[in-house]
Design a protein around this motif. Structure first.
Motif, mmCIF file in Angstrom:
data_model
loop_
_atom_site.group_PDB
_atom_site.id
_atom_site.type_symbol
_atom_site.label_atom_id
_atom_site.label_comp_id
_atom_site.label_asym_id
_atom_site.label_seq_id
_atom_site.Cartn_x
_atom_site.Cartn_y
_atom_site.Cartn_z
ATOM 1 N N UNK A 26 0.850 -1.200 0.000
ATOM 2 C CA UNK A 26 0.000 0.000 0.000
ATOM 3 C C UNK A 26 0.884 1.249 0.000
ATOM 4 N N UNK A 27 0.657 2.190 -0.932
ATOM 5 C CA UNK A 27 1.467 3.408 -0.973
ATOM 6 C C UNK A 27 1.172 4.336 0.203
ATOM 7 N N UNK A 28 2.233 4.944 0.733
ATOM 8 C CA UNK A 28 2.106 5.973 1.759
ATOM 9 C C UNK A 28 3.088 7.089 1.398
ATOM 10 N N UNK A 29 2.616 8.315 1.484
ATOM 11 C CA UNK A 29 3.428 9.478 1.152
ATOM 12 C C UNK A 29 3.513 10.366 2.394
ATOM 13 N N UNK A 30 4.730 10.788 2.731
ATOM 14 C CA UNK A 30 4.930 11.627 3.904
ATOM 15 C C UNK A 30 5.610 12.928 3.508
ATOM 16 N N UNK A 31 5.173 14.025 4.144
ATOM 17 C CA UNK A 31 5.805 15.326 3.969
ATOM 18 C C UNK A 31 5.542 16.135 5.224
ATOM 19 N N UNK A 32 6.212 17.277 5.347
ATOM 20 C CA UNK A 32 6.013 18.127 6.517
ATOM 21 C C UNK A 32 5.431 19.463 6.089
ATOM 22 N N UNK A 33 4.696 20.086 7.009
ATOM 23 C CA UNK A 33 4.077 21.385 6.750
ATOM 24 C C UNK A 33 4.410 22.314 7.909
ATOM 25 N N UNK A 54 4.283 20.092 11.318
ATOM 26 C CA UNK A 54 3.393 18.923 11.328
ATOM 27 C C UNK A 54 3.881 17.908 10.305
ATOM 28 N N UNK A 55 3.910 16.655 10.709
ATOM 29 C CA UNK A 55 4.179 15.558 9.767
ATOM 30 C C UNK A 55 2.838 15.131 9.202
#
Length: 141
Positions: A26-33, A54-55
């Motif tokens: 299952x694809x998961x994408x992470x970034x920060x804001x 925030x992650x």
């Protein structure tokens, strides 16, 4: 009895998204804001700007969309819920952090605003359009 857990933030993407696959594919994408806020300033006090980080994680088709259209520096609206994440620190102590598991996101700045030519911000991305499938042709840039 009903319950609700919802968070909404608007901020600038702090790093380009990173797409990974879980053990079951299952694809998961992470970034920060980064969300800036101003404190003080009342009754002659000095105004100070503070940044909260925030992650954010997106899953499934939404993760693939995020990886394609989100870039460091873009202004983004994220709507989701806090999700606890357990991890082990370098000192071998268990730690818990909260990240946002995104239900929806939307780019708020346009490519023109960023000096990258014409176009509007991307539509809200819940991972699906009205027909239930992601259509890359619906992205306006």
């Amino acid at each position: 009895m009903a319950s609700l857990s919802k968070i909404m933030i608007i901020g600038n993407v702090g790093r380009d998204p990173e797409l990974k696959m879980t053990g079951n594919g299952r694809p998961v994408c992470e970034f920060s804001v980064a969300v800036n806020r101003v404190t003080g300033g009342g009754q002659g006090g000095e105004r100070q700007e503070q940044t909260d980080w925030y992650r954010v994680s997106c899953w499934g088709k939404q993760a693939e969309t995020a990886q394609q259209i989100i870039q460091k520096g873009r202004l983004v609206f994220v709507e989701g819920r806090f999700q606890p994440r357990e991890w082990t620190g370098n000192d071998q102590q268990k730690r818990i952090s909260l990240e946002i598991s995104a239900d929806n996101f939307q780019l708020l700045d346009s490519r023109r605003d960023r000096g990258e030519g014409m176009g509007a911000g991307a539509p809200a991305a819940s991972g699906q359009n009205e027909s239930g499938k992601f259509d890359p042709d619906e992205i306006p840039f």
